[in-house]
Design a protein around this motif. Structure first.
Motif, short mmCIF file in Angstrom:
data_model
loop_
_atom_site.label_atom_id
_atom_site.label_comp_id
_atom_site.label_asym_id
_atom_site.label_seq_id
_atom_site.Cartn_x
_atom_site.Cartn_y
_atom_site.Cartn_z
N VAL A 13 33.79 36.00 47.51
CA VAL A 13 33.74 37.16 48.43
C VAL A 13 34.63 36.87 49.53
CG1 VAL A 13 32.66 38.75 50.25
CG2 VAL A 13 31.57 38.52 47.76
N ALA A 14 35.82 37.62 49.96
CA ALA A 14 36.79 37.33 50.88
C ALA A 14 36.10 38.13 52.07
CB ALA A 14 38.19 37.58 50.25
N PRO A 15 35.97 37.54 53.24
CA PRO A 15 35.75 38.27 54.55
C PRO A 15 36.86 39.70 54.92
CG PRO A 15 35.17 36.01 54.79
CD PRO A 15 36.04 36.09 53.39
N PRO A 23 31.80 34.30 58.21
CA PRO A 23 32.99 33.68 57.94
C PRO A 23 33.02 33.44 56.42
CG PRO A 23 31.58 31.82 58.47
CD PRO A 23 30.77 33.24 58.95
N GLY A 24 32.33 34.22 55.58
CA GLY A 24 32.34 33.72 54.12
C GLY A 24 31.56 32.62 53.65
N ALA A 25 31.26 32.62 52.39
CA ALA A 25 30.18 31.36 51.93
C ALA A 25 31.41 30.19 51.87
CB ALA A 25 29.85 31.74 50.57
N TRP A 26 30.62 29.03 52.20
CA TRP A 26 31.23 27.74 52.18
C TRP A 26 30.78 26.91 50.92
CZ3 TRP A 26 32.02 25.06 57.53
CH2 TRP A 26 32.44 26.08 58.69
N PRO A 27 31.62 26.23 50.38
CA PRO A 27 31.05 25.42 49.35
C PRO A 27 30.08 24.47 49.57
CG PRO A 27 33.42 25.27 49.45
CD PRO A 27 32.94 25.94 50.56
N GLU A 28 29.14 23.94 48.76
CA GLU A 28 28.07 23.15 48.78
C GLU A 28 28.68 21.45 49.03
OE1 GLU A 28 24.66 23.26 46.68
OE2 GLU A 28 24.20 25.59 47.27
N GLU A 29 29.71 21.37 48.37
CA GLU A 29 30.35 20.08 48.31
C GLU A 29 31.76 20.03 48.35
OE1 GLU A 29 29.75 19.70 43.46
OE2 GLU A 29 28.32 18.66 44.68
N CYS A 61 36.23 29.15 53.44
CA CYS A 61 35.56 29.94 52.27
C CYS A 61 36.64 30.11 51.09
CB CYS A 61 35.41 31.45 52.78
SG CYS A 61 34.90 32.72 51.65
N PRO A 62 36.35 29.67 49.85
CA PRO A 62 37.20 29.72 48.94
C PRO A 62 37.87 31.16 48.56
CG PRO A 62 35.59 28.23 48.18
CD PRO A 62 35.22 28.80 49.63
N GLY A 63 36.98 32.01 48.61
CA GLY A 63 37.18 33.50 48.37
C GLY A 63 38.50 33.97 49.30
N GLN A 64 38.31 33.36 50.61
CA GLN A 64 39.19 33.88 51.73
C GLN A 64 40.66 33.38 51.21
OE1 GLN A 64 39.13 36.54 53.66
NE2 GLN A 64 39.17 35.69 56.06
N LEU A 65 40.58 31.85 51.29
CA LEU A 65 41.74 31.15 50.87
C LEU A 65 42.60 31.64 49.63
CD1 LEU A 65 40.92 27.32 51.50
CD2 LEU A 65 42.42 28.75 52.62
N ARG A 66 41.70 32.19 48.48
CA ARG A 66 42.34 32.46 47.31
C ARG A 66 43.12 33.85 47.66
NH1 ARG A 66 38.64 34.63 42.40
NH2 ARG A 66 37.81 35.92 44.22
N HIS A 67 42.47 34.75 48.51
CA HIS A 67 43.12 36.02 48.99
C HIS A 67 44.32 35.86 49.59
CE1 HIS A 67 43.42 39.88 50.91
NE2 HIS A 67 42.52 40.44 49.90
N LYS A 68 44.45 34.86 50.56
CA LYS A 68 45.56 34.74 51.40
C LYS A 68 46.62 34.17 50.63
CE LYS A 68 43.38 33.63 55.80
NZ LYS A 68 43.26 32.74 57.08
N MET A 69 46.49 33.07 49.51
CA MET A 69 47.40 32.63 48.68
C MET A 69 47.89 33.57 47.81
SD MET A 69 48.03 29.64 50.11
CE MET A 69 46.96 29.05 51.40
#
Length: 249
Positions: A13-15, A23-29, A61-69
């Motif tokens: 999910v992208a904010p 701020p969206g879900a962050w990875p656990e690792e 948040c990977p979903g947000q980064l993916r959206h931006k890219m």
């Protein structure tokens, strides 16, 4: 390709699309973001040609980064590395984002230790994130600043936790919101934050409604209303300096 999808990991999910998730879900690792997947990283990975950028909000948040890219057709991988950061804390930006939320921004906090993510960005990726933060715009929200290790210690969990010489971070140009005692308030989940702001600030309710849902719906993509909300933070004297302004060049 190894790894798991962002959907499987609960990171999709992208904010930008769901403002109340900020701020969206962050990875656990630590991991390598490749398209819609997270792959494992190890201590032998190198990041030549990339620069370290601390993520204090949705850029972790990977979903947000993916959206931006994706907006710019960028598909190159992004290393995301957990790090122990000393001397920095996460506050609330003194502006209303065009995406419909009130975002996070760092502030100077000597002795404070936080676990944050480092994104290692290549020049093309860095340009995309700079653009998303308004770095090149005179009316943008953020400046990108270099924090030297003598003031902010960044110890990535890879490479045996050896401290970096420094790292970039995005500093809000208008400062951060305070807690009523001129001390920067810490960023919480978006729903709680907006509820508190709306309850305590009648003029904010006049502009954005009485619930977090109304706030997000009215603010999203309304440039004029977001600008009014940002001015209101200053007029109501709700903002203080982050203490990081001296690092902006």
């Amino acid at each position: 390709m190894e790894g798991r999808t962002l959907e499987e990991l609960g990171l999709a999910v992208a904010p930008r699309e769901e403002p109340l998730s900020y701020p969206g879900a962050w990875p656990e690792e630590s991991g390598l973001l490749v398209g819609d997947r997270m792959l494992p990283l190890n201590a032998h990975d190198t990041f030549e040609g990339r620069v370290p950028v601390l993520a204090v909000g949705s850029n972790a948040c990977p979903g947000q980064l993916r959206h931006k890219m994706a907006e710019f057709g960028i598909t190159t991988p992004i290393p995301m590395v957990k790090a122990r950061v000393t001397g920095l804390d996460v506050g609330v930006s003194a502006h209303v984002s065009l995406m419909g939320y009130v975002s996070a921004s760092p502030f100077n906090a000597p002795g404070t230790v936080r676990e944050l993510f480092l994104t290692w960005l290549d020049p093309e990726q860095l340009a995309v994130v700079d653009a998303s933060e308004g770095v090149m715009s005179p009316t943008g929200a953020y400046n990108r600043a270099w924090l030297p290790s003598c003031d902010v210690r960044v110890e990535p969990e890879l490479d045996s936790g050896r401290p970096l010489a420094g790292a970039y971070v995005y500093v809000n140009r208008r400062g951060v919101l305070h807690n009523g005692d001129r001390v920067p308030r810490r960023h919480r989940d978006q729903r709680s934050l907006l509820t508190e702001l709306l309850v305590s600030t009648p003029r904010l309710r006049e502009l954005f409604g009485v619930t977090p849902e109304e706030f997000c719906a009215r603010a999203r993509l309304d440039r004029r209303l977001c600008a009014r909300g940002t001015r209101l933070f200053a007029e109501e004297k709700l903002a203080v300096a982050s203490g990081l302004e001296r690092y902006v060049r």
